[in-house]
Design an enzyme around this catalytic site. Structure first.
Site, PDB file in Angstrom:
ATOM      1  N   HIS A  80       0.817  -1.207   0.000  1.00 14.18           N
ATOM      2  CA  HIS A  80       0.000   0.000   0.000  1.00 14.18           C
ATOM      3  C   HIS A  80       0.855   1.262   0.000  1.00 14.18           C
ATOM      4  O   HIS A  80       1.990   1.267   0.485  1.00 14.18           O
ATOM      5  CB  HIS A  80      -0.940   0.001   1.201  1.00 14.18           C
ATOM      6  CG  HIS A  80      -2.015  -1.045   1.088  1.00 14.18           C
ATOM      7  ND1 HIS A  80      -3.098  -1.096   1.914  1.00 14.18           N
ATOM      8  CD2 HIS A  80      -2.160  -2.085   0.221  1.00 14.18           C
ATOM      9  CE1 HIS A  80      -3.873  -2.115   1.577  1.00 14.18           C
ATOM     10  NE2 HIS A  80      -3.315  -2.731   0.545  1.00 14.18           N
ATOM     11  N   GLU A  82       0.628   3.940   1.753  1.00 14.23           N
ATOM     12  CA  GLU A  82       0.985   4.371   3.103  1.00 14.23           C
ATOM     13  C   GLU A  82       2.183   3.580   3.619  1.00 14.23           C
ATOM     14  O   GLU A  82       3.096   4.134   4.237  1.00 14.23           O
ATOM     15  CB  GLU A  82      -0.202   4.165   4.061  1.00 14.23           C
ATOM     16  CG  GLU A  82      -1.473   4.895   3.661  1.00 14.23           C
ATOM     17  CD  GLU A  82      -2.427   4.059   2.801  1.00 14.23           C
ATOM     18  OE1 GLU A  82      -3.637   4.286   2.895  1.00 14.23           O
ATOM     19  OE2 GLU A  82      -1.961   3.197   2.034  1.00 14.23           O
ATOM     20  N   CYS A 104      -7.221   1.645   4.644  1.00 11.63           N
ATOM     21  CA  CYS A 104      -7.846   0.360   4.958  1.00 11.63           C
ATOM     22  C   CYS A 104      -7.516   0.009   6.411  1.00 11.63           C
ATOM     23  O   CYS A 104      -6.747   0.718   7.065  1.00 11.63           O
ATOM     24  CB  CYS A 104      -7.315  -0.718   4.013  1.00 11.63           C
ATOM     25  SG  CYS A 104      -5.567  -1.122   4.278  1.00 11.63           S
ATOM     26  N   CYS A 107      -3.642  -0.395   7.130  1.00 11.00           N
ATOM     27  CA  CYS A 107      -2.916   0.880   7.207  1.00 11.00           C
ATOM     28  C   CYS A 107      -3.402   1.726   8.381  1.00 11.00           C
ATOM     29  O   CYS A 107      -2.616   2.465   8.976  1.00 11.00           O
ATOM     30  CB  CYS A 107      -3.020   1.624   5.890  1.00 11.00           C
ATOM     31  SG  CYS A 107      -2.123   0.758   4.560  1.00 11.00           S
TER      32      CYS A 107
END
Length: 153
Positions: A80, A82, A104, A107
């Site tokens: 991801h 992040e 999500c 994260c």
């Protein structure tokens, strides 16, 4: 007197997150993340895509590439945005995260265990558990749409 021709800080960093997301190698969704310190300096950026040295999902889609948003995440090989930004981070300051989409659950847990105190996103990723984690961690979440309207997530 206010200068209306100058872009605001939140919009500036959200546009930067959108640009960062354009580097994504994920077929499913382009996500960008910009981490900014308390002096409004960019300290890290990240976009979603497969790990280093893996074949890009744009060229050879992973098994998760064709699932609807929020489903089949365990079959997706993308790291991801992040997470990639945190891998670059070298700051001990408090941070604001600017994202193309709110985090999500995975994260959100990472943010809860970080120095991020505020998240600003252009779109909501509707996972109620992610919001609960961020609320419990006392991380403020603002969603700013394309018309610069702000609302709390």
């Amino acid at each position: 007197m206010e200068n209306n021709s100058r872009i605001g800080v939140d919009k500036y960093f959200l546009q930067m997150a959108n640009l960062v997301g354009e580097r994504s190698t994920c077929r499913r969704r382009k996500v960008g993340c910009v981490l900014v310190d308390s002096s409004n300096h960019v300290v890290a950026t990240g976009y979603n895509g497969v790990p280093t040295h893996f074949e890009h999902c744009l060229d050879s889609p992973c098994e998760g590439a064709f699932y609807p948003s929020g489903q089949g995440l365990e079959k997706c090989l993308a790291v991801h945005a992040e997470q990639n930004a945190f891998l670059q981070l070298r700051s001990n300051d408090t941070l604001t995260a600017y994202l193309t989409v709110s985090p999500c659950i995975t994260c959100a847990k990472m943010f809860a265990n970080s120095r991020v105190t505020r998240i600003v996103a252009t779109h909501e990723y509707a996972q109620s558990l992610a919001k609960q984690v961020l609320d419990k961690a006392k991380i403020k979440i603002d969603v700013i749409d394309d018309n610069s309207n702000t609302r709390e997530f």
